[in-house]
Motif scaffolding. Structure first.
Motif, PDB file in Angstrom:
ATOM      1  N   ASN A 136       0.871  -1.191   0.000  1.00 59.28           N
ATOM      2  CA  ASN A 136       0.000   0.000   0.000  1.00 59.28           C
ATOM      3  C   ASN A 136       0.903   1.234   0.000  1.00 59.28           C
ATOM      4  O   ASN A 136       2.121   1.113   0.191  1.00 59.28           O
ATOM      5  N   ALA A 137       0.313   2.406  -0.199  1.00 57.13           N
ATOM      6  CA  ALA A 137       1.135   3.623  -0.244  1.00 57.13           C
ATOM      7  C   ALA A 137       1.702   3.949   1.135  1.00 57.13           C
ATOM      8  O   ALA A 137       2.774   4.549   1.245  1.00 57.13           O
ATOM      9  N   SER A 138       0.999   3.527   2.188  1.00 61.37           N
ATOM     10  CA  SER A 138       1.492   3.840   3.542  1.00 61.37           C
ATOM     11  C   SER A 138       2.846   3.176   3.802  1.00 61.37           C
ATOM     12  O   SER A 138       3.776   3.830   4.268  1.00 61.37           O
ATOM     13  N   TYR A 150      -4.322  14.387   3.886  1.00 59.35           N
ATOM     14  CA  TYR A 150      -4.779  13.103   4.416  1.00 59.35           C
ATOM     15  C   TYR A 150      -4.317  12.959   5.873  1.00 59.35           C
ATOM     16  O   TYR A 150      -3.122  13.042   6.152  1.00 59.35           O
ATOM     17  N   ASP A 200       4.248  13.165  -2.151  1.00 54.09           N
ATOM     18  CA  ASP A 200       3.096  12.269  -2.057  1.00 54.09           C
ATOM     19  C   ASP A 200       2.192  12.694  -3.211  1.00 54.09           C
ATOM     20  O   ASP A 200       1.577  13.759  -3.178  1.00 54.09           O
ATOM     21  N   HIS A 247      -2.870  11.938  -5.041  1.00 50.80           N
ATOM     22  CA  HIS A 247      -4.009  12.587  -5.702  1.00 50.80           C
ATOM     23  C   HIS A 247      -3.613  13.276  -7.016  1.00 50.80           C
ATOM     24  O   HIS A 247      -4.422  14.029  -7.577  1.00 50.80           O
ATOM     25  N   SER A 263      -0.914   5.574  -4.740  1.00 52.67           N
ATOM     26  CA  SER A 263      -1.694   4.504  -4.094  1.00 52.67           C
ATOM     27  C   SER A 263      -2.517   3.732  -5.134  1.00 52.67           C
ATOM     28  O   SER A 263      -2.990   4.307  -6.117  1.00 52.67           O
ATOM     29  N   LYS A 301      -8.981   4.788  -5.205  1.00 50.00           N
ATOM     30  CA  LYS A 301      -8.146   5.677  -6.026  1.00 50.00           C
ATOM     31  C   LYS A 301      -8.357   5.367  -7.514  1.00 50.00           C
ATOM     32  O   LYS A 301      -9.039   4.403  -7.870  1.00 50.00           O
ATOM     33  N   GLY A 341      -2.706  -1.409  -2.549  1.00 47.66           N
ATOM     34  CA  GLY A 341      -1.382  -1.386  -3.155  1.00 47.66           C
ATOM     35  C   GLY A 341      -0.859   0.035  -3.246  1.00 47.66           C
ATOM     36  O   GLY A 341      -1.588   0.994  -2.960  1.00 47.66           O
TER      37      GLY A 341
HETATM   38  C1  LIG Z   1      -2.502  11.829   0.286  1.00 49.96           C
HETATM   39  C2  LIG Z   1      -2.491  10.386   0.699  1.00 49.96           C
HETATM   40  N1  LIG Z   1      -1.323   9.794   0.984  1.00 49.96           N
HETATM   41  C3  LIG Z   1      -1.252   8.500   1.355  1.00 49.96           C
HETATM   42  C4  LIG Z   1      -2.394   7.717   1.465  1.00 49.96           C
HETATM   43  C5  LIG Z   1      -2.287   6.274   1.898  1.00 49.96           C
HETATM   44  O1  LIG Z   1      -2.594   5.387   0.838  1.00 49.96           O
HETATM   45  P1  LIG Z   1      -2.833   3.826   1.100  1.00 49.96           P
HETATM   46  O2  LIG Z   1      -4.267   3.655   1.492  1.00 49.96           O
HETATM   47  O3  LIG Z   1      -2.515   3.153  -0.200  1.00 49.96           O
HETATM   48  O4  LIG Z   1      -1.897   3.388   2.185  1.00 49.96           O
HETATM   49  C6  LIG Z   1      -3.634   8.306   1.175  1.00 49.96           C
HETATM   50  C7  LIG Z   1      -4.878   7.511   1.296  1.00 49.96           C
HETATM   51  O5  LIG Z   1      -5.973   7.970   1.103  1.00 49.96           O
HETATM   52  C8  LIG Z   1      -3.682   9.666   0.787  1.00 49.96           C
HETATM   53  O6  LIG Z   1      -4.849  10.267   0.517  1.00 49.96           O
END
Ligand SMILES: Cc1ncc(COP(=O)(O)O)c(C=O)c1O
Length: 404
Positions: A76-78, A103, A174, A177, A198, A203, A210
């Motif tokens: 995931n992006a996190s 976020y 990041d 978006h 993400s 998304k 992912g």
């Molecule tokens: C700006 C931003 N960064 C990071 C994330 C985290 O993404 P993920 O859910 O893939 O971990 C989000 C999730 O909404 C987000 O809006």
């Protein structure tokens, strides 16, 4: 007519406007045939995960799409952001400068990378981090600048790059978006040290879950590949602290099977945003957050509505009413005015007046593949009804609050 009298509103016992929920995420479907075909190959070959051929193909396709040398997928992006911060941070436990109006999960990721978030206020017109605030917030313990592109506007990339260079601090974007948007004709993906995207189902590119990092820095790419695989090198040695951050093959298959449809998704998003503007045009006190189309070609992911100060009901009351009608709108970045409370005031580089104001202003309206033009017209009728009957609605809301 969507509602005739105030008691028709679902919050007062009437029937909800929508049978099924109208969400705020993209929720696009893949090319189903293609998804089945790749999934069958995964099942037949029993190559389910661990940097398999589907992940590899997805990474190559994303490199082409973003015009960048390396793409490293993650679960995931996190995890991707944590891994990037852990790799690039200048200090073991320093500070990551980030915008406050974004976020709400972002500051947690800095903490997971043993860093302290340092919030900066944003530009009132574009909502992106104010570079001069960033410059002023830089100190001895600054580890990294984590700038976030907003859906409606890009960061001031050139000025941030200049500040990062002058202070020898890594700059990371990041770009969750800004996916498939472009800046001055160049796709997002190769700005700063790296960019993060993400693949969450809400998304634009759906991989169930992912994320991925794009970069032109081979050393960073290689460090991230090691980090997402427990810190193991190809030979099986442990080279660094790592994590299991790998994207699995089925999630990669989903994203691959969605990828060809991206141009039509962006087109549908643009039309949806335009339809909102048309359908709401005769409701007083409504404005839409404009997409900056000068330097950026946007992805039109969100429809963000602003109610004028003299609107007869508050933003929060309106959100509450329409959610019960199954339109799952919400206050846009609504809890960012509470950052000082969650993370202690010490984490704020300065007061955050713009963030605190913006956090109370916008409604993130339902969007994505489950929202049709007809739904948008019904929402416009509902808003007009709410506007015209606001004083009675308010009286009844106040009454029910007193009873509770
Ligand atoms: C700006 C931003 N960064 C990071 C994330 C985290 O993404 P993920 O859910 O893939 O971990 C989000 C999730 O909404 C987000 O809006």
């Amino acid at each position: 007519m969507v509602k005739r009298v105030v008691s028709d509103l679902a919050c007062f016992g009437g029937k909800a406007l929508f049978h099924s929920v109208k969400p705020i995420g993209q929720l696009s479907l893949p090319n189903i045939e293609r998804f089945y075909e790749i999934s069958l190959e995964i099942l037949t070959s029993r190559r389910f995960t661990n940097n398999g051929p589907v992940v590899h193909e997805l990474e190559q396709r994303l490199c082409q799409t973003h015009a960048v040398e390396h793409c490293i997928t993650f679960a995931n992006a996190s995890v991707a952001i944590i891994s990037v911060l852990d790799t690039l941070a200048k200090h073991k436990s320093g500070e990551v400068i980030m915008p406050a109006f974004t976020y709400i999960g972002l500051p947690h990721l800095a903490k997971w990378a043993s860093q302290t978030p340092r919030f900066c206020d944003v530009d009132p017109a574009t909502h992106v981090i104010d570079p001069e605030r960033v410059n002023a917030a830089i100190g001895e313990s600054t580890s990294c600048i984590l700038a976030v592109h907003q859906v409606n506007a890009p960061c001031n990339i050139e000025r941030l790059q200049q500040i990062a260079k002058e202070n020898d601090i890594p700059l990371v974007f990041d770009s969750v978006h800004a996916i498939f948007a472009s800046y001055l004709g160049k796709p997002f993906g190769s700005f700063g040290a790296c960019e993060i995207f993400s693949l969450h189902a809400t998304k634009i590119l759906n991989g169930f879950e992912g994320g991925y990092v794009t970069t032109n820095d081979s050393n960073l790419a290689s460090a991230l590949r090691t980090k997402r695989n427990f810190g193991f090198t190809d030979e099986g040695h442990t080279a660094s602290i790592g994590i299991n951050g790998k994207l699995n093959e089925v999630h990669a298959a989903m994203a691959l099977a969605c990828l060809d449809d991206i141009p039509s998704i962006l087109d549908r998003n643009k039309r949806r945003v335009a339809h909102y503007a048309d359908a709401f045009a005769n409701i007083p006190g409504i404005r839409w957050v404009a997409y900056s189309e000068v330097s950026m070609m946007p992805n039109y992911e969100f429809a963000l509505l602003h109610l004028s100060e003299d609107w007869p009901l508050s933003r929060n009351d309106v959100v509450r009413i329409i959610r019960i009608e199954n339109a799952l709108a919400r206050g846009y970045y609504e809890h960012t005015d509470q950052l000082a409370k969650y993370f202690s005031k010490d984490f704020c580089a300065h007061d955050l007046p713009v963030t605190c104001r913006l956090a109370r202003e916008f409604i993130q309206m339902p969007v994505g593949e489950l929202v049709s033009n007809d739904d948008i017209e019904r929402l416009a009728e509902l808003f007009l009804f709410i506007y015209r009957n606001a004083s009675e609605i308010k009286r009844r809301l106040d009454q029910s609050q007193n009873v509770n």
